[in-house]
Design a protein around this motif. Structure first.
Motif, short mmCIF file in Angstrom:
data_model
loop_
_atom_site.label_atom_id
_atom_site.label_comp_id
_atom_site.label_asym_id
_atom_site.label_seq_id
_atom_site.Cartn_x
_atom_site.Cartn_y
_atom_site.Cartn_z
N GLY A 85 -7.19 1.62 -3.75
CA GLY A 85 -6.68 2.30 -4.92
C GLY A 85 -5.25 2.76 -4.98
N ASN A 86 -4.36 2.43 -4.01
CA ASN A 86 -3.01 2.97 -4.18
C ASN A 86 -1.90 1.96 -3.91
OD1 ASN A 86 -2.76 2.93 -1.32
ND2 ASN A 86 -1.66 4.89 -1.29
N MET A 87 -2.18 0.67 -4.17
CA MET A 87 -1.10 -0.30 -4.05
C MET A 87 -0.13 -0.10 -5.21
SD MET A 87 -2.58 -3.88 -2.55
CE MET A 87 -1.09 -4.22 -1.60
N VAL A 88 1.14 -0.37 -4.93
CA VAL A 88 2.22 -0.23 -5.90
C VAL A 88 2.81 -1.61 -6.14
CG1 VAL A 88 4.56 0.66 -6.15
CG2 VAL A 88 2.73 2.18 -5.42
N ALA A 89 3.12 -1.92 -7.41
CA ALA A 89 3.59 -3.26 -7.73
C ALA A 89 4.48 -3.23 -8.96
CB ALA A 89 2.41 -4.20 -7.98
N THR A 90 5.20 -4.31 -9.16
CA THR A 90 5.79 -4.62 -10.46
C THR A 90 4.89 -5.68 -11.09
OG1 THR A 90 7.15 -6.42 -9.58
CG2 THR A 90 8.12 -4.20 -9.60
N TYR A 121 0.86 -1.19 0.00
CA TYR A 121 0.00 0.00 0.00
C TYR A 121 0.89 1.23 0.00
CZ TYR A 121 -3.76 -3.20 1.26
OH TYR A 121 -4.67 -4.23 1.26
N GLY A 122 0.73 2.08 -1.01
CA GLY A 122 1.57 3.26 -1.10
C GLY A 122 3.00 2.89 -1.40
N ALA A 123 3.92 3.80 -1.10
CA ALA A 123 5.32 3.56 -1.43
C ALA A 123 6.22 4.39 -0.52
CB ALA A 123 5.58 3.93 -2.90
N SER A 124 7.34 3.80 -0.15
CA SER A 124 8.35 4.51 0.63
C SER A 124 9.02 5.55 -0.26
CB SER A 124 9.39 3.53 1.16
OG SER A 124 10.11 2.96 0.07
N ALA A 125 9.83 6.40 0.34
CA ALA A 125 10.54 7.42 -0.43
C ALA A 125 11.45 6.78 -1.48
CB ALA A 125 11.35 8.31 0.51
N ALA A 126 12.09 5.67 -1.10
CA ALA A 126 12.99 4.99 -2.05
C ALA A 126 12.22 4.42 -3.23
CB ALA A 126 13.75 3.88 -1.32
N VAL A 127 11.04 3.85 -2.97
CA VAL A 127 10.23 3.29 -4.06
C VAL A 127 9.63 4.40 -4.90
CG1 VAL A 127 8.15 1.94 -4.59
CG2 VAL A 127 9.74 1.15 -2.81
N ARG A 128 9.21 5.50 -4.25
CA ARG A 128 8.63 6.62 -5.00
C ARG A 128 9.62 7.19 -6.01
NH1 ARG A 128 6.68 8.18 0.11
NH2 ARG A 128 8.05 10.01 0.20
N ALA A 129 10.89 7.14 -5.67
CA ALA A 129 11.90 7.69 -6.58
C ALA A 129 12.02 6.87 -7.86
CB ALA A 129 13.25 7.74 -5.87
N LYS A 130 11.54 5.62 -7.82
CA LYS A 130 11.65 4.73 -8.99
C LYS A 130 10.33 4.54 -9.71
CE LYS A 130 15.26 2.03 -6.64
NZ LYS A 130 15.62 0.69 -6.12
#
Length: 430
Positions: free
Chosen positions: A300-305, A244-253
């Motif tokens: 609505g805001n999960m992040v995935a590959t 759910y959402g993203a850390s700062a490190a994930v948001r940068a990518k």
């Protein structure tokens, strides 16, 4: 005006009007392939000619110009046939300056899956039912007493999971940023008068269902839903990104989302407001809010590959087992993926849909996940992110994109791709 510019002007003007990207002439140069993960298609029962047709379909979808990035993963019989990505994570969206640095996308690039999050959230709730911690037939007010107002006293978790709880939106709320505040959203839903009672009408709950489900998880388990996801699923499965959402490190990518297709159209805005409670431009503003990926928005805001999205569905196909852990019982998955009714007109979306308790279902002769896909289950996310599993074809699929086109010229390519997947992976008759 130079001759080259004059010759290109009609195409450039149409591209700007349709908010399309500039598609590179050499697609292979912007394609990333996870060669270490992919098997020979024959090992998964797919002929090389059919596999090539599927990949051409992915490339053709990218060539429509409505997606800065396309990420695609297909597993069959538990083997990874495709794990690939095309395009740019950022720098090639409509409206980007020519000198904006272009960052290529890769198979490890994370992206928001939007409403495809709902299927994952549903399985957290089904796991709690499996453990005897909740009962899906209990009223929501059994766990959230203040919800039991205005006739909602008999509205059950089952109704909510199947989009029949009567609260598809929040009356009188025009600012979509309310989804960033869980407590405010919860209070509004508890005070809301339902549009209908007793599960009589199907109306897609774009955001509201996740708010209630997350609160049930919190009150019963003592953990917020993000921690519950990590404890029960993410860590045992060995997933690195899906969350759910993203850390700062994930948001940068993250792959940057782009509004594509025809914009500022009343027809599109009316449809979007009815379906998810916000216009396309309002969605764009919400995605640019720094709080969007910091918040927990279970619907609505999960992040995935793409690879990790298919891993989740493959776990379901494998009877709940993954990475040496029994994540869910097979019977729990069976209950979660059984239809609650046939295709019927959905009051929010304005078209026929078929649901289980948490998933969108396929159909016969044709459905969301292709022809003769009656037992397929998955979910669509804003608007062409598609994740699904088809137990008869033994496939788990994730098509994740960074463009958000609604009124555009992409539908034909999308339907052809889904059709090719189905034809290449014939059903196994039981």
């Amino acid at each position: 005006m130079s001759t080259a510019f004059a010759l290109d002007f009609p195409g450039r003007a149409l591209r700007n009007f349709m908010h399309r990207i500039e598609v590179p002439g050499d697609i292979e140069a912007v394609t990333d392939i996870d060669a270490d993960a992919e098997c020979d298609p024959l090992e998964a029962g797919i002929a090389h000619k059919q596999a090539a047709a599927i990949w051409r379909g992915v490339e053709d979808l990218y060539r429509t110009g409505y997606y800065p990035a396309v990420m695609f993963c297909l597993r069959r019989q538990g083997r990874v046939v495709f794990n690939r990505a095309i395009g740019h994570a950022r720098g090639n969206a409509p409206g980007d300056d020519a000198d904006t640095p272009k960052v290529p996308v890769s198979t490890s690039t994370p992206t928001c899956i939007f409403s495809a999050s709902k299927a994952i959230t549903a399985m957290l709730v089904h796991r709690m039912d499996e453990k005897g911690e909740i009962n899906l037939l209990n009223p929501i007010s059994h766990y959230i007493p203040e919800f039991g107002k205005h006739g909602k006293e008999r509205t059950t978790i089952y109704h909510l999971l199947s989009h029949r709880a009567g609260i598809p939106g929040i009356e009188g709320v025009d600012d979509p940023r309310v989804v960033l505040d869980h407590e405010q959203s919860l209070q509004l839903l508890c005070d809301a008068k339902p549009q209908h009672l007793f599960g009589r009408e199907q109306a897609y709950h774009a955001i509201t269902g996740g708010v209630i489900l997350a609160e049930i998880v919190r009150r019963v388990s003592g953990m917020d839903i993000r921690k519950a996801w990590r404890t029960w699923f993410k860590e045992p499965m060995g997933l690195r990104v899906l969350d759910y959402g993203a850390s700062a490190a994930v948001r940068a990518k993250l792959a940057q989302q782009a509004m594509t297709g025809i914009q500022n159209c009343r027809v599109v805005d009316n449809f979007m407001r009815g379906a998810i409670g916000a216009t396309l431009s309002e969605v764009g503003e919400l995605l640019n809010d720094p709080g969007f990926y910091q918040a927990i928005i279970p619907s609505g805001n999960m992040v995935a590959t793409a690879g990790e999205a298919t891993a989740f569905y493959q776990m379901l196909l494998d009877g709940g087992r993954w990475n040496g852990h029994q994540i869910l019982r097979p019977e729990t998955i069976l209950r979660a993926t059984m239809e609650v009714g046939p295709h019927q007109f959905d009051r929010s979306v304005g078209m026929p849909l078929r649901f289980s308790q948490g998933f969108m279902m396929g159909g016969t002769p044709f459905g969301l996940f292709g022809a003769r896909s009656h037992h397929a289950y998955g979910h669509v996310g804003l608007v062409n992110n598609i994740t699904w599993a088809d137990p008869e074809r033994q496939i788990s699929v994730a098509l994740l994109v960074s463009g958000i086109p609604l009124l555009a010229g992409n539908l034909g390519a999308l339907m052809r791709l889904i059709s090719r997947i189905g034809k290449a992976c014939p059903r196994v008759e039981s």
